[in-house]
Design an enzyme around this catalytic site. Structure first.
Site, PDB file in Angstrom:
ATOM      1  N   HIS A 142      35.563  -7.805  -8.565  1.00 50.12           N
ATOM      2  CA  HIS A 142      36.760  -6.974  -8.601  1.00 50.12           C
ATOM      3  C   HIS A 142      36.967  -6.272  -7.263  1.00 50.12           C
ATOM      4  O   HIS A 142      36.157  -5.431  -6.851  1.00 50.12           O
ATOM      5  CB  HIS A 142      36.637  -5.950  -9.750  1.00 50.12           C
ATOM      6  CG  HIS A 142      37.841  -5.092  -9.895  1.00 50.12           C
ATOM      7  ND1 HIS A 142      37.783  -3.790 -10.317  1.00 50.12           N
ATOM      8  CD2 HIS A 142      39.156  -5.353  -9.668  1.00 50.12           C
ATOM      9  CE1 HIS A 142      39.004  -3.292 -10.336  1.00 50.12           C
ATOM     10  NE2 HIS A 142      39.855  -4.215  -9.952  1.00 50.12           N
ATOM     11  N   GLU A 154      33.386  -4.601  -7.104  1.00 48.14           N
ATOM     12  CA  GLU A 154      32.601  -4.406  -8.330  1.00 48.14           C
ATOM     13  C   GLU A 154      32.142  -5.788  -8.778  1.00 48.14           C
ATOM     14  O   GLU A 154      32.973  -6.694  -8.939  1.00 48.14           O
ATOM     15  CB  GLU A 154      33.470  -3.820  -9.445  1.00 48.14           C
ATOM     16  CG  GLU A 154      33.547  -2.324  -9.451  1.00 48.14           C
ATOM     17  CD  GLU A 154      34.423  -1.805 -10.582  1.00 48.14           C
ATOM     18  OE1 GLU A 154      33.968  -0.909 -11.297  1.00 48.14           O
ATOM     19  OE2 GLU A 154      35.572  -2.265 -10.739  1.00 48.14           O
ATOM     20  N   ASN A 192      37.873   1.707 -12.702  1.00 45.53           N
ATOM     21  CA  ASN A 192      39.059   2.002 -13.520  1.00 45.53           C
ATOM     22  C   ASN A 192      38.737   2.889 -14.716  1.00 45.53           C
ATOM     23  O   ASN A 192      39.607   3.603 -15.213  1.00 45.53           O
ATOM     24  CB  ASN A 192      39.751   0.712 -13.950  1.00 45.53           C
ATOM     25  CG  ASN A 192      40.600   0.176 -12.812  1.00 45.53           C
ATOM     26  OD1 ASN A 192      41.193   0.946 -12.054  1.00 45.53           O
ATOM     27  ND2 ASN A 192      40.644  -1.138 -12.657  1.00 45.53           N
TER      28      ASN A 192
HETATM   29  N1  CAA Z   1      47.078  -4.429   4.131  1.00 44.82           N
HETATM   30  C1  CAA Z   1      46.237  -4.416   5.171  1.00 44.82           C
HETATM   31  N2  CAA Z   1      45.952  -3.296   5.875  1.00 44.82           N
HETATM   32  C2  CAA Z   1      46.567  -2.161   5.518  1.00 44.82           C
HETATM   33  C3  CAA Z   1      47.472  -2.102   4.451  1.00 44.82           C
HETATM   34  C4  CAA Z   1      47.729  -3.313   3.745  1.00 44.82           C
HETATM   35  N3  CAA Z   1      48.550  -3.352   2.698  1.00 44.82           N
HETATM   36  N4  CAA Z   1      47.915  -0.833   4.317  1.00 44.82           N
HETATM   37  C5  CAA Z   1      47.315  -0.123   5.270  1.00 44.82           C
HETATM   38  N5  CAA Z   1      46.500  -0.912   5.991  1.00 44.82           N
HETATM   39  C6  CAA Z   1      45.633  -0.520   7.093  1.00 44.82           C
HETATM   40  C7  CAA Z   1      46.419  -0.109   8.292  1.00 44.82           C
HETATM   41  O1  CAA Z   1      46.692  -1.216   9.130  1.00 44.82           O
HETATM   42  C8  CAA Z   1      45.504   0.907   8.959  1.00 44.82           C
HETATM   43  O2  CAA Z   1      44.510   0.255   9.726  1.00 44.82           O
HETATM   44  P1  CAA Z   1      43.839   1.028  11.007  1.00 44.82           P
HETATM   45  O3  CAA Z   1      43.442   2.411  10.563  1.00 44.82           O
HETATM   46  O4  CAA Z   1      42.664   0.184  11.318  1.00 44.82           O
HETATM   47  O5  CAA Z   1      44.883   1.053  12.047  1.00 44.82           O
HETATM   48  C9  CAA Z   1      44.771   1.568   7.795  1.00 44.82           C
HETATM   49  O6  CAA Z   1      44.913   0.667   6.679  1.00 44.82           O
HETATM   50  C10 CAA Z   1      45.387   2.900   7.444  1.00 44.82           C
HETATM   51  O7  CAA Z   1      46.775   2.672   7.216  1.00 44.82           O
HETATM   52  P2  CAA Z   1      47.922   3.684   7.601  1.00 44.82           P
HETATM   53  O8  CAA Z   1      47.496   4.527   8.775  1.00 44.82           O
HETATM   54  O9  CAA Z   1      49.202   2.937   7.687  1.00 44.82           O
HETATM   55  O10 CAA Z   1      48.094   4.545   6.306  1.00 44.82           O
HETATM   56  P3  CAA Z   1      47.118   5.535   5.602  1.00 44.82           P
HETATM   57  O11 CAA Z   1      46.181   6.212   6.539  1.00 44.82           O
HETATM   58  O12 CAA Z   1      48.046   6.335   4.774  1.00 44.82           O
HETATM   59  O13 CAA Z   1      46.232   4.605   4.662  1.00 44.82           O
HETATM   60  C11 CAA Z   1      45.784   3.483   2.658  1.00 44.82           C
HETATM   61  C12 CAA Z   1      46.799   3.705   3.757  1.00 44.82           C
HETATM   62  C13 CAA Z   1      44.536   2.791   3.237  1.00 44.82           C
HETATM   63  C14 CAA Z   1      46.436   2.563   1.628  1.00 44.82           C
HETATM   64  C15 CAA Z   1      45.355   4.873   2.064  1.00 44.82           C
HETATM   65  O14 CAA Z   1      46.508   5.562   1.653  1.00 44.82           O
HETATM   66  C16 CAA Z   1      44.428   4.765   0.888  1.00 44.82           C
HETATM   67  O15 CAA Z   1      43.220   4.597   1.027  1.00 44.82           O
HETATM   68  N6  CAA Z   1      44.981   4.904  -0.352  1.00 44.82           N
HETATM   69  C17 CAA Z   1      44.220   4.782  -1.570  1.00 44.82           C
HETATM   70  C18 CAA Z   1      43.986   3.326  -1.879  1.00 44.82           C
HETATM   71  C19 CAA Z   1      43.217   3.149  -3.142  1.00 44.82           C
HETATM   72  O16 CAA Z   1      42.789   4.059  -3.835  1.00 44.82           O
HETATM   73  N7  CAA Z   1      43.017   1.860  -3.511  1.00 44.82           N
HETATM   74  C20 CAA Z   1      42.348   1.490  -4.721  1.00 44.82           C
HETATM   75  C21 CAA Z   1      43.387   1.304  -5.801  1.00 44.82           C
HETATM   76  S1  CAA Z   1      42.649   0.838  -7.319  1.00 44.82           S
HETATM   77  C22 CAA Z   1      42.532  -0.842  -7.218  1.00 44.82           C
HETATM   78  O17 CAA Z   1      42.966  -1.486  -6.311  1.00 44.82           O
HETATM   79  C23 CAA Z   1      41.841  -1.533  -8.314  1.00 44.82           C
HETATM   80  C24 CAA Z   1      42.493  -1.675  -9.580  1.00 44.82           C
HETATM   81  O18 CAA Z   1      41.967  -2.420 -10.393  1.00 44.82           O
HETATM   82  C25 CAA Z   1      43.703  -0.951  -9.971  1.00 44.82           C
END
Ligand code: CAA
Length: 287
Positions: A142, A154, A192
């Site tokens: 996961h 995971e 989750n």
């Molecule tokens: N794809 C690839 N890279 C991405 C991206 C994407 N969609 N979105 C952001 N990035 C990268 C950026 O290029 C940037 O890279 P660098 O720092 O190396 O330059 C880095 O991530 C940070 O991006 P930003 O500066 O544009 O934006 P940010 O600092 O606001 O971070 C984020 C964006 C990483 C998404 C951050 O908001 C975050 O960590 N959010 C929480 C994400 C989270 O909790 N995910 C788990 C969700 S649960 C899940 O997925 C499982 C499930 O079963 C539901």
């Protein structure tokens, strides 16, 4: 066992990211969707991600081209005939997943590992779709979104998963730069199980009028140092995906904290699925 070739089934939010990180390790990846336009769109998303990496100086244009060349979009399940690994990342629906696994079991080589990116459905429930011999190769893997950024996997063993399969998945995860945590095969696994009651409580607070969506999110962002507030995170994951996971958790544990809030059901029924449809708890792009 060595993994050289993989097929990723599902080219959406998770699937395209998984294909990208697999290809980044030098492996060839078939990116499968029944509709070829969706498979190509998945590769286009990867191309756009890699363009940003080139702009940031993390990848050379030549490396980008080589990485993209390792990803083949396909609408043909026969592409699974010569792979060492299949990762399934289609929508969270037991019937759709079991139908796909049953079909791929007849095509993929007997040695191929079958890894499901399910975010909540039991591994044994899904592995029931494949023959007995394959079940030792069947495992939960996961990922978290955005896959290229979030360094966690995971790993969930079903009751038949072999030690060799776990060892292969661990080695692959290390190659992709991901940390592995191991969860027992129970609804929602570890992350989750923790996350959904939190998102659900934020949604209940919102539906009660405790605060605006912006203020609830700022509470977690500013007061708890979370990168995103719970409502924007739910929008980012997809409200339909959150609803599906909450239903699996609620059905599995029967406890109120897992019950999907009414506002979530209403938004999904209205087609407001979050970022991907432009509207959820918030409107996108955000100003
Ligand atoms: N794809 C690839 N890279 C991405 C991206 C994407 N969609 N979105 C952001 N990035 C990268 C950026 O290029 C940037 O890279 P660098 O720092 O190396 O330059 C880095 O991530 C940070 O991006 P930003 O500066 O544009 O934006 P940010 O600092 O606001 O971070 C984020 C964006 C990483 C998404 C951050 O908001 C975050 O960590 N959010 C929480 C994400 C989270 O909790 N995910 C788990 C969700 S649960 C899940 O997925 C499982 C499930 O079963 C539901």
């Amino acid at each position: 066992m060595t993994i050289d070739r993989a097929l990723v089934a599902g080219a959406g939010l998770m699937g395209h990211g998984i294909a990208q990180v697999l290809a980044a390790t030098g492996r060839s990846v078939a990116l499968y969707e029944p509709d070829i336009a969706r498979a190509v769109a998945g590769r286009d998303r990867i191309a756009a991600n890699l363009k940003r990496s080139v702009a940031k100086g993390r990848l050379t244009p030549t490396e980008r081209e080589a990485l993209l060349a390792r990803i083949q979009p396909t609408d043909d399940q026969a592409a699974a005939a010569d792979v060492d690994l299949v990762v399934e990342a289609i929508f969270e629906d037991v019937d759709a997943k079991t139908a796909l696994w049953g079909a791929l079991d007849r095509i993929a080589p007997p040695a191929a590992i079958f890894a499901t990116n399910t975010s909540s459905i039991g591994i044994d429930r899904l592995s029931a779709a494949v023959g007995e011999a394959r079940r030792q190769k069947f495992v939960g893997m996961h990922f978290f979104s955005p896959v290229p950024v979030m360094p966690l996997i995971e790993l969930i063993r079903g009751s038949a998963t072999s030690d060799e399969t776990e060892a292969t998945v661990r080695a692959l995860a290390a190659d992709m730069g991901k940390q592995v945590i191991v969860s027992a095969d129970r609804p929602g696994f570890i992350v989750n199980r923790i996350l959904m009651p939190f998102l659900g409580e934020a949604m209940r607070a919102y539906q009660e009028g405790l605060g605006t969506a912006d203020d609830i999110d700022a509470g977690a962002r500013v007061g708890l140092n979370h990168p995103m507030g719970p409502l924007e995170l739910a929008d980012f994951i997809g409200l339909d995906v959150c609803l599906g996971i909450m239903r699996v958790l609620h059905e599995g544990f029967g406890q109120d904290q897992f019950a999907p809030p009414a506002v979530l059901v209403e938004l999904v029924e209205a087609g407001r699925l979050g970022q991907k449809t432009g509207r959820g708890f918030h409107t996108y792009p955000r100003r």
